[in-house]
Scaffold this motif. Structure first.
Motif, PDB file in Angstrom:
ATOM      1  N   PHE A 168       0.842  -1.195   0.000  1.00 22.05           N
ATOM      2  CA  PHE A 168       0.000   0.000   0.000  1.00 22.05           C
ATOM      3  C   PHE A 168       0.877   1.244   0.000  1.00 22.05           C
ATOM      4  O   PHE A 168       1.775   1.380   0.843  1.00 22.05           O
ATOM      5  CB  PHE A 168      -0.903  -0.025   1.243  1.00 22.05           C
ATOM      6  N   ARG A 169       0.638   2.128  -0.953  1.00 21.97           N
ATOM      7  CA  ARG A 169       1.382   3.386  -1.070  1.00 21.97           C
ATOM      8  C   ARG A 169       2.894   3.172  -1.049  1.00 21.97           C
ATOM      9  O   ARG A 169       3.643   3.876  -0.377  1.00 21.97           O
ATOM     10  CB  ARG A 169       0.988   4.351   0.045  1.00 21.97           C
ATOM     11  N   GLY A 170       3.347   2.159  -1.764  1.00 26.90           N
ATOM     12  CA  GLY A 170       4.778   1.941  -1.924  1.00 26.90           C
ATOM     13  C   GLY A 170       5.448   1.147  -0.830  1.00 26.90           C
ATOM     14  O   GLY A 170       6.680   0.993  -0.841  1.00 26.90           O
ATOM     15  N   ASN A 171       4.671   0.626   0.131  1.00 25.28           N
ATOM     16  CA  ASN A 171       5.251  -0.146   1.231  1.00 25.28           C
ATOM     17  C   ASN A 171       4.384  -1.361   1.550  1.00 25.28           C
ATOM     18  O   ASN A 171       3.180  -1.367   1.284  1.00 25.28           O
ATOM     19  CB  ASN A 171       5.372   0.711   2.500  1.00 25.28           C
ATOM     20  N   PHE A 172       5.023  -2.375   2.136  1.00 30.23           N
ATOM     21  CA  PHE A 172       4.278  -3.511   2.664  1.00 30.23           C
ATOM     22  C   PHE A 172       3.844  -3.201   4.093  1.00 30.23           C
ATOM     23  O   PHE A 172       4.630  -2.685   4.897  1.00 30.23           O
ATOM     24  CB  PHE A 172       5.140  -4.781   2.665  1.00 30.23           C
ATOM     25  N   TYR A 173       2.585  -3.534   4.401  1.00 29.68           N
ATOM     26  CA  TYR A 173       2.053  -3.375   5.749  1.00 29.68           C
ATOM     27  C   TYR A 173       1.569  -4.736   6.251  1.00 29.68           C
ATOM     28  O   TYR A 173       1.075  -5.558   5.478  1.00 29.68           O
ATOM     29  CB  TYR A 173       0.887  -2.382   5.769  1.00 29.68           C
ATOM     30  N   LEU A 174       1.699  -4.934   7.564  1.00 38.23           N
ATOM     31  CA  LEU A 174       1.261  -6.171   8.197  1.00 38.23           C
ATOM     32  C   LEU A 174       0.322  -5.864   9.349  1.00 38.23           C
ATOM     33  O   LEU A 174       0.584  -4.955  10.143  1.00 38.23           O
ATOM     34  CB  LEU A 174       2.453  -6.957   8.752  1.00 38.23           C
ATOM     35  N   ALA A 175      -0.764  -6.621   9.433  1.00 34.32           N
ATOM     36  CA  ALA A 175      -1.615  -6.588  10.620  1.00 34.32           C
ATOM     37  C   ALA A 175      -1.167  -7.747  11.497  1.00 34.32           C
ATOM     38  O   ALA A 175      -1.393  -8.910  11.168  1.00 34.32           O
ATOM     39  CB  ALA A 175      -3.082  -6.730  10.238  1.00 34.32           C
ATOM     40  N   CYS A 176      -0.478  -7.423  12.597  1.00 35.20           N
ATOM     41  CA  CYS A 176       0.109  -8.437  13.477  1.00 35.20           C
ATOM     42  C   CYS A 176      -0.454  -8.299  14.880  1.00 35.20           C
ATOM     43  O   CYS A 176      -0.371  -7.219  15.476  1.00 35.20           O
ATOM     44  CB  CYS A 176       1.627  -8.295  13.543  1.00 35.20           C
ATOM     45  N   SER A 177      -0.984  -9.402  15.402  1.00 37.14           N
ATOM     46  CA  SER A 177      -1.517  -9.403  16.763  1.00 37.14           C
ATOM     47  C   SER A 177      -2.450  -8.212  16.956  1.00 37.14           C
ATOM     48  O   SER A 177      -3.548  -8.199  16.446  1.00 37.14           O
ATOM     49  CB  SER A 177      -0.372  -9.407  17.776  1.00 37.14           C
ATOM     50  N   SER A 178      -2.004  -7.162  17.640  1.00 38.40           N
ATOM     51  CA  SER A 178      -2.869  -6.001  17.873  1.00 38.40           C
ATOM     52  C   SER A 178      -2.246  -4.716  17.345  1.00 38.40           C
ATOM     53  O   SER A 178      -2.546  -3.628  17.830  1.00 38.40           O
ATOM     54  CB  SER A 178      -3.141  -5.846  19.377  1.00 38.40           C
ATOM     55  N   ASP A 179      -1.384  -4.834  16.325  1.00 38.87           N
ATOM     56  CA  ASP A 179      -0.700  -3.655  15.799  1.00 38.87           C
ATOM     57  C   ASP A 179      -0.578  -3.723  14.281  1.00 38.87           C
ATOM     58  O   ASP A 179      -0.620  -4.800  13.679  1.00 38.87           O
ATOM     59  CB  ASP A 179       0.708  -3.532  16.400  1.00 38.87           C
ATOM     60  N   LEU A 180      -0.405  -2.542  13.682  1.00 39.96           N
ATOM     61  CA  LEU A 180      -0.125  -2.433  12.254  1.00 39.96           C
ATOM     62  C   LEU A 180       1.342  -2.062  12.089  1.00 39.96           C
ATOM     63  O   LEU A 180       1.824  -1.107  12.701  1.00 39.96           O
ATOM     64  CB  LEU A 180      -1.006  -1.359  11.608  1.00 39.96           C
ATOM     65  N   PHE A 181       2.056  -2.850  11.276  1.00 41.13           N
ATOM     66  CA  PHE A 181       3.478  -2.618  11.052  1.00 41.13           C
ATOM     67  C   PHE A 181       3.737  -2.284   9.589  1.00 41.13           C
ATOM     68  O   PHE A 181       3.006  -2.716   8.691  1.00 41.13           O
ATOM     69  CB  PHE A 181       4.302  -3.857  11.421  1.00 41.13           C
ATOM     70  N   LEU A 182       4.807  -1.531   9.361  1.00 41.36           N
ATOM     71  CA  LEU A 182       5.307  -1.235   8.022  1.00 41.36           C
ATOM     72  C   LEU A 182       6.654  -1.924   7.870  1.00 41.36           C
ATOM     73  O   LEU A 182       7.466  -1.931   8.805  1.00 41.36           O
ATOM     74  CB  LEU A 182       5.440   0.272   7.831  1.00 41.36           C
TER      75      LEU A 182
END
Length: 354
Positions: free
Chosen positions: A184-198
């Protein structure tokens, strides 16, 4: 009198822009000139509604596809998919793995293929369970400099990336539970446990950076909705009694719009004329007005395979969720049984080449 076969390529290319996949195949079969025009990269076909890819036909070994627009099946002989495990699709490309742990990116409609480095080996009989998800940064048909993000499980969830020209996967430390991943918008994002990471520095030294906290309470999907990032939660219910009839199906969906700059989220209940397609493939967003019969403001979904008795129920958690009515309707004949080992997946025909 001018023959149809002698129409100029510009006119034929304009016609192609209005054709669905079946119509394009018929178009290319008219004559040599029309097929030549159909194969040109500058002649882009119309936007395609996702097809439902299902199991092989037992007698012919042809792969079965279901067209929502036409409400009919197509049977296509694709030998490259025999004895392969897949974990969904991205940009119309399948991520498939054979019994020797050799992964490939494969376009079933053009037969283009990328052979990827070997995966870590684990029990062959658990291959389907170990494969979690693969996400592409770009369509390989349009950009040669793309990245593959691959999620798999060996005890804990693991993550690796690969780019063309590299001879091995580069592993990235990640959390135990990864709900979903997206480019998304040039980066990979992860939904992990209870947080969003880039994931930053994918090309050199991939690392995870915390973006914002999330409140997760179901099966989660990250969706690029017209340039906005959505978190879609899929809530399940058990129709049977534990432990004898554990039959989990979808009850409803909840959608949250994520504001990455302000690190906040807000509830979203209206997609307008758009529909979202969810399953094991990367989420897809389409304009329902372009496709007769496609329901607006809805979520089309396929089975997750969460069952203790797959031989009884198969992959039957398939439907379309109508947001305004908070109701689920079928879009595929419920009496047709889907084997648990081959859950149906969404696949958008990518036919930039024929």
């Amino acid at each position: 009198m001018v023959s149809w076969s002698d129409l100029c390529s510009d006119a034929l290319g304009h016609i192609i822009g209005f054709l669905s996949l079946p119509d394009l195949q018929s178009f290319s079969a008219v004559c040599r000139n029309w097929r030549w025009v159909a194969k040109q990269n500058n002649c882009s076909p119309a936007e395609q509604l996702p097809w439902l890819m299902m199991k092989e036909d037992a007698s012919t070994k042809k792969r079965k596809f279901y067209s929502l627009t036409e409400k009919r099946h197509y049977y296509i002989d694709i030998p490259e998919l025999h004895n392969q495990c897949w974990i969904g699709s991205s940009f119309g490309w399948l991520f498939i793995v054979d019994g020797k742990f050799i992964p490939r990116l494969f376009n079933p409609f053009t037969r283009e293929c990328y052979k990827l480095p070997l995966l870590p080996k684990f029990e062959e009989d658990m291959l389907q369970e170990r494969l979690v998800k693969a996400v592409l940064s770009h369509d390989p048909s349009k950009k040669s400099d793309f990245t593959v993000l691959f999620l798999y499980r060996i005890n804990l969830t693991k993550m690796a990336v690969w780019r063309p020209g590299e001879n091995r996967w580069r592993c990235i430390p990640c959390m135990d539970h990864v709900a979903d991943a997206i480019f998304f918008r040039g980066n990979f994002y992860l939904a992990c446990s209870s947080d969003l990471f880039l994931i930053s520095d994918v090309g050199s030294n991939p690392t995870m950076k915390l973006v914002m906290p999330l409140l997760l309470s179901g099966i989660e999907y990250l969706v690029d909705f017209m340039g906005e990032l959505l978190l879609v939660e899929r809530h399940l219910t058990n129709l049977g009694e534990w432990p004898h009839h554990f039959h989990v199906v979808t009850k409803r969906f909840a959608v949250h719009k994520l504001n990455l700059e302000e690190k906040t989220s807000s509830e979203c209940k209206d997609f307008g004329d758009y529909a979202i397609f969810l399953g094991t493939s990367c989420p897809l967003v389409v304009n329902s007005q372009l496709f007769p019969g496609c329901k607006r403001n809805s979520i089309y979904f396929t089975d997750l395979g969460i069952k203790l008795y797959p031989e009884v129920y198969g992959c039957d958690d398939i439907g379309v969720y109508d947001f305004p009515r908070d109701a689920i309707e079928p879009y595929y004949p419920s009496e047709i049984f889907h084997p648990f080992a081959e859950p149906p997946i969404w696949l958008t025909p990518n036919i930039n080449k024929l």
